[in-house]
Design a protein around this motif. Structure first.
Motif, short mmCIF file in Angstrom:
data_model
loop_
_atom_site.label_atom_id
_atom_site.label_comp_id
_atom_site.label_asym_id
_atom_site.label_seq_id
_atom_site.Cartn_x
_atom_site.Cartn_y
_atom_site.Cartn_z
N MET A 106 0.81 -1.22 0.00
CA MET A 106 0.00 0.00 0.00
C MET A 106 0.85 1.27 0.00
N ALA A 107 1.85 1.33 -0.87
CA ALA A 107 2.71 2.52 -0.88
C ALA A 107 3.24 2.88 -2.27
N LEU A 108 3.34 1.92 -3.19
CA LEU A 108 3.96 2.22 -4.49
C LEU A 108 3.31 3.43 -5.17
N MET A 109 1.99 3.58 -4.98
CA MET A 109 1.27 4.67 -5.66
C MET A 109 1.62 6.05 -5.10
N PHE A 110 2.29 6.09 -3.94
CA PHE A 110 2.70 7.38 -3.36
C PHE A 110 4.08 7.82 -3.82
N VAL B 91 10.71 -10.06 -4.91
CA VAL B 91 10.10 -8.75 -4.67
C VAL B 91 8.59 -8.94 -4.72
N ALA B 92 7.87 -8.44 -3.72
CA ALA B 92 6.40 -8.55 -3.74
C ALA B 92 5.78 -7.22 -3.34
N VAL B 93 4.87 -6.76 -4.17
CA VAL B 93 4.26 -5.44 -3.98
C VAL B 93 2.75 -5.59 -3.99
N LEU B 94 2.08 -4.92 -3.05
CA LEU B 94 0.62 -4.97 -2.98
C LEU B 94 0.07 -3.56 -3.12
N VAL B 95 -0.86 -3.38 -4.07
CA VAL B 95 -1.48 -2.06 -4.27
C VAL B 95 -2.98 -2.22 -4.51
N PRO B 96 -3.76 -1.17 -4.25
CA PRO B 96 -5.19 -1.25 -4.57
C PRO B 96 -5.40 -1.36 -6.08
N SER B 97 -6.43 -2.14 -6.47
CA SER B 97 -6.83 -2.19 -7.89
C SER B 97 -7.38 -0.84 -8.31
N SER C 239 -14.19 17.44 -11.33
CA SER C 239 -13.16 16.46 -11.69
C SER C 239 -11.96 16.50 -10.74
N GLU C 240 -11.76 17.67 -10.10
CA GLU C 240 -10.65 17.76 -9.14
C GLU C 240 -10.85 16.72 -8.03
N ALA C 241 -12.12 16.52 -7.64
CA ALA C 241 -12.41 15.54 -6.59
C ALA C 241 -11.98 14.16 -7.04
N ARG C 242 -12.26 13.85 -8.33
CA ARG C 242 -11.87 12.52 -8.82
C ARG C 242 -10.36 12.35 -8.72
N SER C 243 -9.60 13.37 -9.16
CA SER C 243 -8.15 13.13 -9.15
C SER C 243 -7.61 13.11 -7.72
N LEU C 244 -8.17 13.91 -6.82
CA LEU C 244 -7.70 13.86 -5.42
C LEU C 244 -8.00 12.52 -4.75
N LEU C 245 -9.18 11.98 -5.06
CA LEU C 245 -9.59 10.74 -4.39
C LEU C 245 -9.05 9.50 -5.10
N SER C 246 -8.40 9.71 -6.26
CA SER C 246 -7.96 8.56 -7.06
C SER C 246 -6.53 8.13 -6.78
N THR C 247 -5.77 8.95 -6.04
CA THR C 247 -4.35 8.65 -5.85
C THR C 247 -4.12 7.23 -5.34
N TYR C 248 -4.96 6.83 -4.41
CA TYR C 248 -4.78 5.50 -3.81
C TYR C 248 -4.84 4.39 -4.86
N PHE C 249 -5.54 4.67 -5.95
CA PHE C 249 -5.83 3.61 -6.93
C PHE C 249 -4.97 3.77 -8.19
N ALA C 250 -3.98 4.67 -8.11
CA ALA C 250 -3.25 5.10 -9.30
C ALA C 250 -2.37 4.03 -9.92
N CYS C 251 -1.98 3.01 -9.13
CA CYS C 251 -1.13 1.93 -9.68
C CYS C 251 -1.96 0.68 -9.94
N GLU D 242 -10.58 -4.17 -3.45
CA GLU D 242 -9.78 -5.12 -4.24
C GLU D 242 -8.33 -4.66 -4.34
N VAL D 243 -7.42 -5.61 -4.25
CA VAL D 243 -5.98 -5.29 -4.38
C VAL D 243 -5.33 -6.24 -5.38
N HIS D 244 -4.19 -5.79 -5.93
CA HIS D 244 -3.33 -6.66 -6.73
C HIS D 244 -2.04 -6.92 -5.95
N VAL D 245 -1.54 -8.13 -6.08
CA VAL D 245 -0.22 -8.46 -5.54
C VAL D 245 0.65 -8.89 -6.72
#
Ligand SMILES: C[S@@+](CC[C@H](N)C(=O)[O-])C[C@H]1O[C@@H](n2cnc3c(N)ncnc32)[C@H](O)[C@@H]1O
Length: 285
Positions: free
Chosen positions: A132-136, A157-163, A184-196, A276-279
């Motif tokens: 839960m960090a690669l997207m930052f 190497v194993a990485v876990l991020v939100p889908s 649309s600003e709200a979408r981009s602000l709230l989307s960071t977590y899901f960016a990867c 949902e997450v991807h590993v």
């Protein structure tokens, strides 16, 4: 749950782009925020993924393990229970997160450092985990190269991020509502977590970092909140969006969220939002 601080919701480049200002004190968060993270968000959300990540990386006794962007240490602690604390190191940018990590598990080696320039020797670890960090990270490929460097030849190497948001049964519709009310600003602000979260893009990042033929898996878990309103507070007020919307818009987002997330609430109002997450797992050649 309380609020999740900006530093845990937005990467530094994202913060600059959204606010036109520099992140406060290189994005260090106060100790109270790190304690709140450990007390509320780890049990309600982050803890569930740590065994999944350790299983995906086949963490077993005797291995040397690194947790990158370890936060308050849930992944490193889970790994330490399998391999012994003396075989585990955790690295994070935020000193406050590490202060909590040290309090909870003083027997693990916690170090301050940037994922883009890990303060560790080449090939020091059998397995490097990042949850839960690669997207930052401002440059995820650079971070993956660093992760591969310290993993060494044949390291895992194993990485876990939100889908991606479009795969999120609760967060997808919630962000749609926020964007409808706040633009649309709200979408981009709230989307960071899901960016990867796009699997094709994610495996391309691994490829660019020299980590070929990654294996991927997708898991569905739960984000628990005491109420839908608590989710709205966490997601909206923990980003610069919270300061930019009127009370009316905030109420509209909250009312819309109550409707759309009703199927995920229980009798006492508690929310269990599917998440949902991807590993992605790879061997360093
Ligand atoms: C959402 S938290 C996840 C923490 C932990 N992996 C977990 O699962 O609980 C993201 C973490 O990434 C850290 N972080 C963000 N950018 C970083 C960087 N460039 N280098 C190291 N850590 C970073 C933050 O300080 C924060 O602790």
């Amino acid at each position: 749950m309380g609020q999740l601080p900006d530093a845990l919701r937005l990467g530094t480049s994202e913060y600059r782009r959204m606010t036109n200002t520099e992140p406060p004190e290189s994005f260090q968060i106060p100790l109270e925020a790190a304690e709140a993270y450990e007390a509320a968000f780890v049990p309600a959300f982050f803890a569930q993924w740590a065994p999944i990540l350790c299983d995906a990386a086949a963490v077993t006794a005797g291995q040397r393990i690194l947790g990158v962007a370890c936060g308050t240490g849930i992944v490193a602690r889970t790994a330490a229970d399998r391999v012994g604390a003396t075989n585990v190191v955790g690295v994070d940018l935020n000193e406050a997160m590490l202060t909590v990590a040290r309090r909870v598990r003083p027997d693990i080696d916690w170090r301050q450092g940037d994922a883009a320039a890990l303060p560790l020797d080449d090939g020091s670890f059998d397995t490097v985990l990042c949850q839960m960090a690669l997207m930052f990270f401002p440059d995820p490929v650079r971070a993956l190269q660093e992760i591969a460097r310290v993993a060494g030849t044949d390291g895992t190497v194993a990485v876990l991020v939100p889908s991606s948001l479009d795969a999120q049964p609760a967060y997808g519709p919630f962000v749609d509502i926020a964007a409808r009310q706040a633009g649309s600003e709200a979408r981009s602000l709230l989307s960071t977590y899901f960016a990867c979260g796009d699997l094709g893009d994610l495996t391309t990042l691994f490829d660019k970092a020299g980590l070929r033929s990654p294996t991927t898996a997708t898991h569905l878990g739960i984000a628990r909140f005491p109420s839908v309103d608590a989710l709205v507070t966490t997601e909206v007020d923990s980003t610069p969006l919270g300061e930019r919307i009127s009370a009316d818009v905030r109420h509209q987002i909250r009312d819309g969220a109550r409707d759309i997330l009703a199927p995920f609430t229980s009798g006492d109002g508690g929310l269990e939002a599917p998440f949902e997450v991807h590993v992605v797992t790879a061997r360093r050649p």
